[in-house]
Design an enzyme around this catalytic site. Sequence first.
Site, PDB file in Angstrom:
ATOM      1  N   ASP A  59      38.613 -42.763  11.066  1.00 36.17           N
ATOM      2  CA  ASP A  59      38.245 -41.445  10.573  1.00 36.17           C
ATOM      3  C   ASP A  59      37.592 -41.524   9.195  1.00 36.17           C
ATOM      4  OD1 ASP A  59      38.549 -38.431  10.570  1.00 36.17           O
ATOM      5  OD2 ASP A  59      39.755 -38.929   8.800  1.00 36.17           O
ATOM      6  N   GLY A  63      37.242 -27.100  16.046  1.00 34.65           N
ATOM      7  CA  GLY A  63      38.366 -26.636  15.239  1.00 34.65           C
ATOM      8  C   GLY A  63      38.007 -26.233  13.829  1.00 34.65           C
ATOM      9  N   VAL A 102      35.104 -42.676   7.303  1.00 35.06           N
ATOM     10  CA  VAL A 102      34.890 -43.899   6.531  1.00 35.06           C
ATOM     11  C   VAL A 102      34.147 -43.590   5.233  1.00 35.06           C
ATOM     12  CG1 VAL A 102      33.665 -46.112   6.572  1.00 35.06           C
ATOM     13  CG2 VAL A 102      35.035 -45.414   8.527  1.00 35.06           C
ATOM     14  N   HIS A 103      33.321 -42.546   5.238  1.00 31.69           N
ATOM     15  CA  HIS A 103      32.603 -42.168   4.021  1.00 31.69           C
ATOM     16  C   HIS A 103      33.553 -41.754   2.899  1.00 31.69           C
ATOM     17  CE1 HIS A 103      33.051 -38.509   6.514  1.00 31.69           C
ATOM     18  NE2 HIS A 103      33.329 -37.938   5.357  1.00 31.69           N
ATOM     19  N   HIS A 107      24.858 -34.153  17.418  1.00 32.39           N
ATOM     20  CA  HIS A 107      25.591 -32.909  17.663  1.00 32.39           C
ATOM     21  C   HIS A 107      24.939 -31.748  16.930  1.00 32.39           C
ATOM     22  CE1 HIS A 107      28.358 -29.745  16.327  1.00 32.39           C
ATOM     23  NE2 HIS A 107      28.781 -29.796  17.575  1.00 32.39           N
ATOM     24  N   HIS A 108      24.627 -31.946  15.645  1.00 35.68           N
ATOM     25  CA  HIS A 108      24.124 -30.832  14.840  1.00 35.68           C
ATOM     26  C   HIS A 108      22.768 -30.345  15.365  1.00 35.68           C
ATOM     27  CE1 HIS A 108      27.486 -31.809  12.517  1.00 35.68           C
ATOM     28  NE2 HIS A 108      26.929 -32.416  11.494  1.00 35.68           N
ATOM     29  N   GLU A 130      33.738 -42.906  12.132  1.00 32.07           N
ATOM     30  CA  GLU A 130      33.154 -41.640  11.708  1.00 32.07           C
ATOM     31  C   GLU A 130      32.650 -41.875  10.294  1.00 32.07           C
ATOM     32  OE1 GLU A 130      34.171 -36.952  10.798  1.00 32.07           O
ATOM     33  OE2 GLU A 130      35.689 -38.489  10.506  1.00 32.07           O
ATOM     34  N   ARG A 138      39.204 -45.679  16.540  1.00 27.71           N
ATOM     35  CA  ARG A 138      38.185 -44.844  15.921  1.00 27.71           C
ATOM     36  C   ARG A 138      38.666 -44.612  14.490  1.00 27.71           C
ATOM     37  NH1 ARG A 138      38.143 -39.487  13.338  1.00 27.71           N
ATOM     38  NH2 ARG A 138      36.113 -38.545  13.712  1.00 27.71           N
ATOM     39  N   ASP A 187      24.737 -36.333  13.726  1.00 31.09           N
ATOM     40  CA  ASP A 187      23.364 -35.838  13.687  1.00 31.09           C
ATOM     41  C   ASP A 187      22.946 -35.273  15.045  1.00 31.09           C
ATOM     42  OD1 ASP A 187      23.107 -36.531  11.066  1.00 31.09           O
ATOM     43  OD2 ASP A 187      21.466 -37.948  11.334  1.00 31.09           O
TER      44      ASP A 187
END
Length: 603
Positions: free
Chosen positions: A265, A402, A267-268, A330-331, A301, A263, A328
């Site tokens: 982390d 977190g 990437v943006h 999740h939010h 991500e 995974r 998206d």
Amino acid sequence: MHTMPFGATLLDDGGGVRFRLWAPDAPTLRLRFEQAGVQRTLPMNALDEGWHEAVVPEAHAGTRYQFVLPDGLAVPDPASRFNPDDVHGASEVIDPDGYRWNDSGWRGRPWHEAVVYELHVGTFTPEGTYAAAQQRLAELAELGITAVELMPLADFPGRRGWGYDGVLHFAPDASYGRPEDLKRFVDEAHRLGLMVLIDVVYNHFGPDGNYLHAYCKRFFNPAHQTPWGAAINFDGEHSRTVRQFFVANALYWVDEYHFDGLRMDAVHAIADDSPTHIAVEVARALRAGPGRFRHVHVALENDDNAARLLARDDDNLPTGADAQWNDDLHHAAHVLATGQRDGYYADYADDPVARLGRCLAEGFAYQGDPSAFREGKARGEPSAELPSTAFVSFLQNHDQIGNRAFGERISDLAPVPRLDALYACLLLSPHVPMLFMGEEFAASAPFLYFCDFGPELAAAVSKGRREEFGRFEAFSSEEARAAIPDPNAEASFTVSRPDWDQRELEPHARRLALVRQLLALRRQWLMPRLAGLAGGGKHRVEDGVLQVVWRLGDGATLRLAANFGEAAQLRPPLAGQVVFEQRADDGQLQPDGVIVTVENVDG
């Protein structure tokens, strides 16, 4: 063993160890190592293009070593396979073939079978070790989990941390055990039929323990500035060696530790204007390497919702990454569950049911749409043509818990009936679902942000975190901000451990039973039909009732109806076999009621 130009390599037939370091800013280097308890120092040979090398016949597995710069600074190996005394200490030579694997028959699992369980090794158990975590794997497999995802292991400063401040990308953090302990964990997971993924951070180095600036400024590109300073050099002059470092790292975890994928982390936050993005290059290298012989996967991500990184070819196979974490979804679900609308949740507050429906059907809620949170800037790319399995969806993850001031879980913030409905939507959709450790039984333990920095950095982190929350009305006063747990306090770490005894108590046992039921239904009705899934689904919302329909890979039709309104509605006429229903009776779909059906089960 993964062969690479970096680091320490054991030579054949007991020929010692070859040590290599790319240090173009150091005209000379020395190698310091321990031999029979005595410290020795040898000059290294300067090679072309900034490489330095030394072959030490008497070195062996277990030898401790450091590189000494011209000014006398001794630094660890950036490609260290193990740093037993933390990030500032000496590196240790590791024999990649020293562990005897038992998973020779393991070929992995196809991505459509993934049910992901994210965990933090240090807080997953009271012991906080690979060995202790290994003892819980059988329970996860029995629950219906098929993939365990470990939060980052790259060596980070101190004994406590989330792992996103790692500085030694090849060295699994010593606070959790030795390399062979991690290999034993993966070996046992494979015996139980579990994939194991590792979270890697290629967008920045942590603020403490990164010595690359002292001898290899080419590793960074000042043309791109990030919150951590100059960006890692993925696209400037000399970037080929930097890119090789990270591609080698990805291959290393999969080759030497038998991980089933990565995974990647944030990437943006990777600055890369190359024709081929480093995330795509990593995915292709894995597919062309170990992926020829077994299933190997890459999930991203990416806050940018860059659907192009998830593109499929004419055979519906990934040309880049397999999937992306779906923030998206999740939010939208979080707004629907809790009513919270501040921060980035404002982008989903206008119609959270419709936003959730678009996510379930098409992947992203934002597919080039203007984002109010981003002052009207367009966000995302069209994703409706991607298969639903290209999205890892969740109601919790380490960030979404977190990054709250007190680390509350969604089970502490939302009513049970609403969460029951959302878990049904999540676990019985064609998306790849993910749970965060303890979520399956609604663990009451928070998951706080914690770290273990030195005094100066620790004070800055604590101050910065409290100032960050000062933007919210609930923390506008100094007294309220002072109540936010200190990330550097050991208590912030220990309180984040789930209490596993809660599984036998209510209401935790009830949540566990629901999750177990939903995963069993997923295994029976969905998993065999997801192979070959192409494209997303369709959705509509009427009177608060969300309906989504998907065409599955075997031709069957999956339908979901969920009433997120305040009043009962007529039960929608869903065709096919009823797979799951709750709060649906007397022709009515009650608030938070859900019905799931599968039609044309024979294709």
